[in-house]
Write an enzyme that holds these catalytic residues in place. Structure first.
Site, mmCIF file in Angstrom:
data_model
loop_
_atom_site.group_PDB
_atom_site.id
_atom_site.type_symbol
_atom_site.label_atom_id
_atom_site.label_comp_id
_atom_site.label_asym_id
_atom_site.label_seq_id
_atom_site.Cartn_x
_atom_site.Cartn_y
_atom_site.Cartn_z
ATOM 1 C CG HIS A 155 -1.762 1.202 1.389
ATOM 2 N ND1 HIS A 155 -3.092 1.238 1.056
ATOM 3 C CD2 HIS A 155 -1.468 2.451 1.847
ATOM 4 C CE1 HIS A 155 -3.577 2.444 1.295
ATOM 5 N NE2 HIS A 155 -2.602 3.197 1.785
ATOM 6 C CD GLU A 156 1.693 3.568 3.563
ATOM 7 O OE1 GLU A 156 1.992 4.651 3.012
ATOM 8 O OE2 GLU A 156 0.607 3.369 4.115
ATOM 9 C CG HIS A 180 0.643 6.201 -0.735
ATOM 10 N ND1 HIS A 180 -0.366 6.958 -1.270
ATOM 11 C CD2 HIS A 180 0.088 5.531 0.315
ATOM 12 C CE1 HIS A 180 -1.478 6.757 -0.587
ATOM 13 N NE2 HIS A 180 -1.231 5.887 0.381
ATOM 14 C CG ASP A 194 -4.454 6.704 1.468
ATOM 15 O OD1 ASP A 194 -3.951 5.618 1.134
ATOM 16 O OD2 ASP A 194 -3.968 7.441 2.344
#
Length: 903
Positions: free
Chosen positions: A155-156, A159, A166
Site C-alpha cells: 500500500h505504501e 504511494h 488513498d
C-alpha cells in the site's frame, strides 16, 4: 466556446522525479537498490531486522500478483545505525544513507500512533519522499488493524513509487451518491459493511446504528464503517488492503469516481491502476510468464560508518575574480568549524591543472584540529582546471588514511570548465563515494550535476548572492538521521551598508535549539564594529568575536553552553570611509537529543526545467514528524545571471499545494530569465506567536481498521491511540530557519525576462450549499498564470447529472457570472446564484464545476465537482435510526454541501 490551452506539456513534466535522489532501479521486472534505514535512536533489536525481511518477502509476492506479474522486490539493503554493535555480516555502505532511504524506521514524535504512512506531497504520478514505519509497527502483531505488514508495505510502496493516493477519506467518510444513497468513501463499492457509532468506557465498547444528521443528510459525526471480514471484492489495495479478498488495485471498470477521496481529487478521477500503468516503471515492463516471483528478495545488511568528508577545492586562476577565493575560504571555514560534527574524519585537496593533498583525513576532536585544517585553505589562485585530478586526489586522501571511499563524501567546488570530466566518470561510479557539487559562477563545468546525481549527492549553484556558498556548505550536514548532528541555520543575511552607518537585526532562538551556537560576521573591506545582545541583556562586543588568521575577512562568536531562548539583537557599524557588504550568519544545533528541533528543508519538483513548463518550489517545515503551520515561508530563486525572484510559499491546499495545513509550503515558479543554473534558498519564519503544530494524523497512510463483522457479529479493534504526551502543545514559539534547496537547470528559455504563458491553476476546493432557493459557492482564487496574479473571469456550469458534467463540461448549463470579479490568487472567492432554469424541489440534486480564464484567454482545467441538494430538514424525532447496510438508504429529500474532488 472559450479556447483551451493544452496542458499536457507541463503535466508531463510533473511526472519527472523530484530533487530527492533514489538508487532504485527496475531491471527485468525486479526492483534493485531499495534502502530501508533504521534511525540511530531506535534500540538495537535483532527481531526488527528479521521482521523487516519477512515483511519485504511477503510484500514481494503480494506486489507481484497485484501488478499482474509485472514487478517484485529483488535486492534490498537494510541500513543499520552506528549506535548498534558491529557484526561480521554487516557490510560497508556505498551511497546508501538515512536521509536518502526509501523507507525509514523511526519512533513517532509525541507518541502519535504507529500508522505506516508515506510522505507524499507531489502531483498525481509523482514519487513520494519516503515511507515511515515505527519500530512498534514492525515488532508487534497488528494483523487485525492494518492487515499483514507485507500488504501494508505494498500500500505504501504504491504511494511512494507511483504517486497514487488513498481511496478513503478520514475527514469525509461518507457521501451521497448520484443515486441518492449514502455510501462509505471507498473503492470499490462492492466492499460491504455496516455503519455504527462506537462508544467505549472503562475498557469495554458498545455499538449502535448510525443516525442521519437532520441538517446535512449524512450520518452523524463519528459514524464508522465496519467492513465484513469475508468479502468477494478484489479491490482495492489503496482502500483496505487488510481484507483477505483484496489483491488488486481499482481499474477503470471498478473505480468509484464519485468518492470524495484524494485519489479522485489529485488524479482527475482516474483509477489507481490507470495511473500505475502510465508510470515509467510500467511503460516498458511486460508481465512475466511465471505465476510466482522468480526468487525471494536478497537482503544486504549495511552498517553506517563514521562520517568521512574530503573537501576538493578549486584554486585555478579564475577563482581570483569577484572575490571567489575569499568567499570559498569563508564558507569552507564555516563548514569545518560549525557544520561538520565532532568525531568525523575530514581531509582537504586543492586543484588547478594539478591537484595537491593539503590534509589527509583528520579526526575532528577539538578546536585545535579545526584550526590546523583551516590553516591549509588556499591563499593564491592560479593555473587551469582539472576536476578529475582533484577527485582522484580526494580518493587518494581517503584511501591513504585507511578508509574506504564507499560511503565517504566529497565536496567538490569549482568555477571553471573542464572538458575531461568524462575520463573519470567510471572511476567515480566504482568508488562508491558521494559527491556534493558546488558550481560557483556561470562558467562552472556543466557536467558537475552528473557527478552529484549519479552518486546521490547534493547539487548547489552560487553566483551573485554573496551568501550562496555559505548557504550551500551549511546544507551539507550529517546524513545519519541523528537530530543532534544536524546543523540548523537561523540567519544568512547580506547587508550593503554605506559609510559610517549602523544596521540592526534580530534572530529568535527557540527552546528546541541553542547548542553549539555561532554568530559569524564577514566583510569586504574593513572589519565592522559589532554589538550583540542576548534576550537577558548580556552584551557581546567586537573584541568577543574571534577573527580568522587567514585574512579572509570573517569573525565569529561561539556562545558558551546553551544559547538563551528569546530574541537576540545585533548591530553592525560600517566604520570604513566607503560602502561595503557585511554578512551575518547564525548556526546552531538541537538543544536536547530527546526533543526534535523545528527544521526546514526545500527542493524543486524536478532537477531540470524546460521552458515554458512550470516547476514547483516545495518547503517542508516540521518538528520531528509534526507539521508546523501558520508561518511565513519565502523562497528566493537566483537565476544564472544573478537576478533574484522572491516567492511567498503557501500551505492552503490550492494551486501547487496538494493538501492544506500539512506543513508543506509550495508555489509554482514560472519567471524564467534564460537558460542555465538556478539556485533556491528558503526562509521560514514565525513571528508574533502565530505558529502551531498540527497534531492530525498524516496523509497517505494505511487505514486503521476499527473492526470487522464476522458471522454477523461486530468485533472491534482497540481504539486508535490519542496524543497523550504532556509536552504536546499546539502553539510553538517564534523561530527563524534558513535552508538551501540546491540548484536546478533550465533549458529552452529565451534570453531576458520571459515568464511562461500558462493558464490559471485548477481549482481543487470548490464547495457548494443551498441557501433557500440559491446556491452558494466558495473556492480559493486561482491566478492569471497558475497561482500568480489574478484570473480575468470564471466559467461556472451546472448539471443534474454528475457524469454529464464530468464528461461534457462545455455543454452543461452556463451560470451567469457577469457580476463575479476574480480576486488575487489565494483569496477566498464566494458567489451566489439561483439555479435557473431548473425547477427546484425537495431532493433536487445539482453538480457544479468552475473554470478560470486569464487575460490571454487561456482556461484552467475544470475544477473538482461540488454537489448541492435541496432539502427541508425533518423534525429531529422523525429522523430514523439508520445505518445498517450501506446501500439501502435513500435520501431523495435530503440536501447537503460536500466536496467531490473528482476532476
Amino acid at each position: 466556446m472559450v479556447p483551451r490551452l493544452t496542458v499536457i506539456l507541463f503535466l508531463t513534466l510533473h511526472l519527472l522525479p523530484g530533487m530527492k535522489s533514489s538508487m532504485v532501479n527496475l531491471i527485468n521486472n525486479g526492483y534493485d537498490g531499495i534502502v530501508i534505514a533504521i534511525n540511530p535512536s531506535v534500540p538495537e533489536d535483532e527481531k526488527l531486522i528479521q521482521n523487516i525481511k519477512e515483511m519485504v518477502t511477503e510484500a514481494s509476492t503480494y506486489l507481484f500478483h497485484a501488478t499482474k506479474r509485472r514487478v517484485y522486490f529483488r535486492n534490498v539493503s537494510i541500513l543499520i545505525p552506528m549506535t548498534w554493535k558491529s557484526k561480521s555480516e554487516y557490510l560497508m555502505p556505498k551511497q546508501e544513507s538515512y536521509d536518502q532511504a526509501e523507507v525509514i524506521v523511526a519512533n513517532p514524535y509525541l507518541k502519535h500512533g504507529d500508522d505506516p504512512y508515506t510522505l507524499q506531497y507531489g502531483r498525481c504520478g509523482e514519487k513520494g519522499q519516503y515511507i515511515h514505519f515505527t519500530p512498534n509497527f514492525l515488532l508487534t502483531n497488528n494483523l487485525p488493524i492494518y492487515g499483514s505488514r507485507g500488504r501494508a508495505f505494498v500500500h505504501e510502496w504504491a504511494h511512494l513509487r507511483w504517486g497514487i493516493f488513498d481511496e478513503y477519506n478520514g475527514d469525509q467518510p461518507f457521501y451521497i451518491s448520484r443515486r441518492n444513497t449514502i455510501e462509505a468513501t471507498r473503492c470499490s463499492t462492492h466492499i460491504t459493511g455496516t455503519n455504527v457509532i462506537v462508544k467505549c468506557q472503562g475498557g469495554s465498547c458498545i455499538t449502535r446504528p448510525c443516525r442521519r444528521d437532520s441538517q446535512t443528510g449524512l450520518y452523524e459525526a463519528k459514524c464508522t464503517f465496519i467492513p465484513e471480514k469475508s468479502q468477494t471484492a478484489r479491490e482495492s489495495i489503496m482502500f483496505m488492503q487488510s481484507l483477505h479478498s483484496v489483491t488488486e488495485f481499482c481499474t477503470e471498470k471498478t473505480h468509484n469516481v464519485e468518492a470524495p477521496n484524494l485519489q479522485n481529487k489529485m488524479c482527475n478521477g482516474k483509477s489507481t491502476w490507470d495511473v500505475i500503468m502510465n508510470s515509467t516503471d510500467f511503460q516498458n515492463t511486460s508481465p512475466m510468464t511465471e505465476m510466482n516471483p522468480p526468487t525471494q528478495p536478497t537482503f544486504s545488511l549495511l552498517k553506517s560508518k563514521q562520517r568521512v568528508v574530503c573537501l576538493v577545492l578549486d584554486k585555478s586562476g579564475s577563482m581570483s575574480s569577484e572575490d571567489r577565493l575569499f568567499r570559498m575560504n569563508q564558507a569552507a571555514e564555516l563548514f569545518l568549524i560549525q557544520i561538520i560534527e565532532k568525531g568525523s574524519l575530514v581531509g582537504m585537496v586543492t586543484f588547478d591543472s594539478v591537484a595537491e593533498i593539503r590534509n589527509n583525513l583528520t579526526k575532528i576532536t577539538d578546536d585545535n584540529v579545526y584550526e590546523n585544517i583551516t590553516a591549509n585553505l588556499p591563499q593564491e589562485a592560479n593555473g587551469g582546471t582539472s576536476i578529475c585530478r582533484g577527485l582522484k586526489a580526494g580518493f587518494q586522501a581517503i584511501i591513504q588514511s585507511q578508509q574506504s571511499t564507499s560511503g565517504s563524501e566529497i565536496i567538490l567546488l569549482t568555477d571553471g570548465e573542464d572538458n575531461e570530466i568524462h575520463s573519470c566518470i567510471e572511476e567515480v561510479k566504482q568508488s562508491g563515494v558521494i559527491i556534493h557539487t558546488i558550481a560557483l559562477g556561470p562558467s562552472a563545468a556543466k557536467e558537475l550535476e552528473t557527478l552529484s546525481d549519479m552518486t546521490g549527492g547534493h547539487r548547489f549553484y552560487a553566483n551573485k548572492d554573496i551568501n550562496g556558498l555559505t548557504n550551500a556548505f551549511s546544507r551539507i550536514s550529517s546524513r545519519s538521521g541523528s537530530i543532534t548532528q544536524q546543523t540548523i541555520q537561523l540567519e544568512s543575511k547580506a547587508l550593503a551598508i554605506t559609510e559610517k552607518k549602523w544596521v540592526n537585526g534580530t534572530v529568535p532562538v527557540d527552546s528546541t535549539i541553542g547548542n553549539d551556537t555561532f554568530f559569524v560576521v564577514t566583510w569586504t573591506i574593513k572589519k565592522p564594529e559589532i554589538l550583540l545582545q542576548d534576550p537577558k541583556g548580556k552584551k557581546y562586543k567586537t573584541s568577543d568575536f574571534k577573527e580568522d588568521k587567514l585574512n579572509i575577512h570573517s569573525a565569529r562568536l561561539r556562545i558558551p553552553g546553551i544559547a538563551e531562548t528569546g530574541t537576540w539583537t545585533y548591530s553592525l557599524l560600517n566604520n570604513h570611509a566607503s560602502p561595503q557588504i557585511l554578512t551575518v550568519t547564525v548556526t546552531t544545533r538541537a538543544r536536547s537529543p530527546t526533543t526534535p528541533p523545528v527544521t526546514a528543508t526545500a527542493h524543486m519538483s524536478q532537477n531540470t526545467a524546460h521552458y515554458p513548463s512550470p516547476v514547483i518550489v516545495y518547503a517542508q517545515v516540521s518538528q520531528g514528524f509534526l507539521p508546523v503551520l501558520g508561518i511565513n515561508v519565502t523562497a528566493i530563486i537566483e537565476t544564472e545571471d544573478g537576478h533574484q525572484v522572491t516567492l511567498e510559499l503557501w500551505d492552503n491546499g490550492a494551486g501547487a499545494d496538494t493538501v492544506k495545513n500539512d506543513g508543506i509550503y509550495s508555489r509554482y515558479f514560472t519567471d524564467y530569465r534564460g537558460n542555465g543554473r538556478y539556485s533556491l534558498k528558503v526562509h521560514a519564519e514565525a513571528r508574533n506567536n502565530t505558529a502551531r503544530l498540527s497534531l492530525r494524523q498524516p496523509q497517505n497512510k494505511a487505514l486503521y481498521i476499527p473492526g470487522y463483522i464476522e458471522n454477523g457479529k461486530i468485533i472491534l479493534n482497540p481504539p486508535r491511540p490519542e496524543v497523550k504526551d504532556d509536552l504536546a502543545k499546539a502553539e510553538i514559539e517564534d523561530f527563524s530557519r534558513l535552508t538551501s534547496g540546491g540548484s536546478f537547470t533550465v533549458s529552452g528559455a529565451p534570453p531576458g525576462n520571459h515568464p511562461s504563458v500558462l493558464p490559471p491553476n485548477k481549482i481543487i476546493d470548490l464547495e457548494a450549499k443551498f441557501k433557500e432557493d440559491h446556491i452558494q459557492l466558495s473556492w480559493t482564487a486561482p491566478a492569471n498564470v497558475l497561482d500568480k496574479g489574478k484570473a480575468n473571469s470564471y466559467i461556472i456550469r451546472i448539471s443534474k447529472s454528475f457524469l454529464d458534467l464530468q464528461k461534457d463540461f462545455d455543454n452543461a448549463t452556463l451560470v451567469n457570472t457577469s457580476s463575479l470579479k476574480p480576486k488575487e490568487a489565494g483569496s477566498d472567492e464566494n458567489f451566489e446564484f439561483k439555479p435557473e432554469p431548473f425547477r427546484i424541489e425537495n431532493g433536487t440534486n445539482f453538480y457544479i464545476a468552475v473554470q478560470a480564464i486569464n487575460e490571454a484567454n487561456l482556461t484552467s482545467e475544470v475544477s473538482n465537482i461540488a454537489q448541492a441538494i435541496k432539502f427541508i430538514p425533518m423534525p429531529e424525532d422523525s429522523v430514523p435510526a439508520l445505518g445498517t447496510k450501506i446501500s439501502a438508504i435513500n435520501l431523495a429529500i435530503f440536501a447537503l454541501a460536500m466536496i467531490l474532488s473528482i476532476v
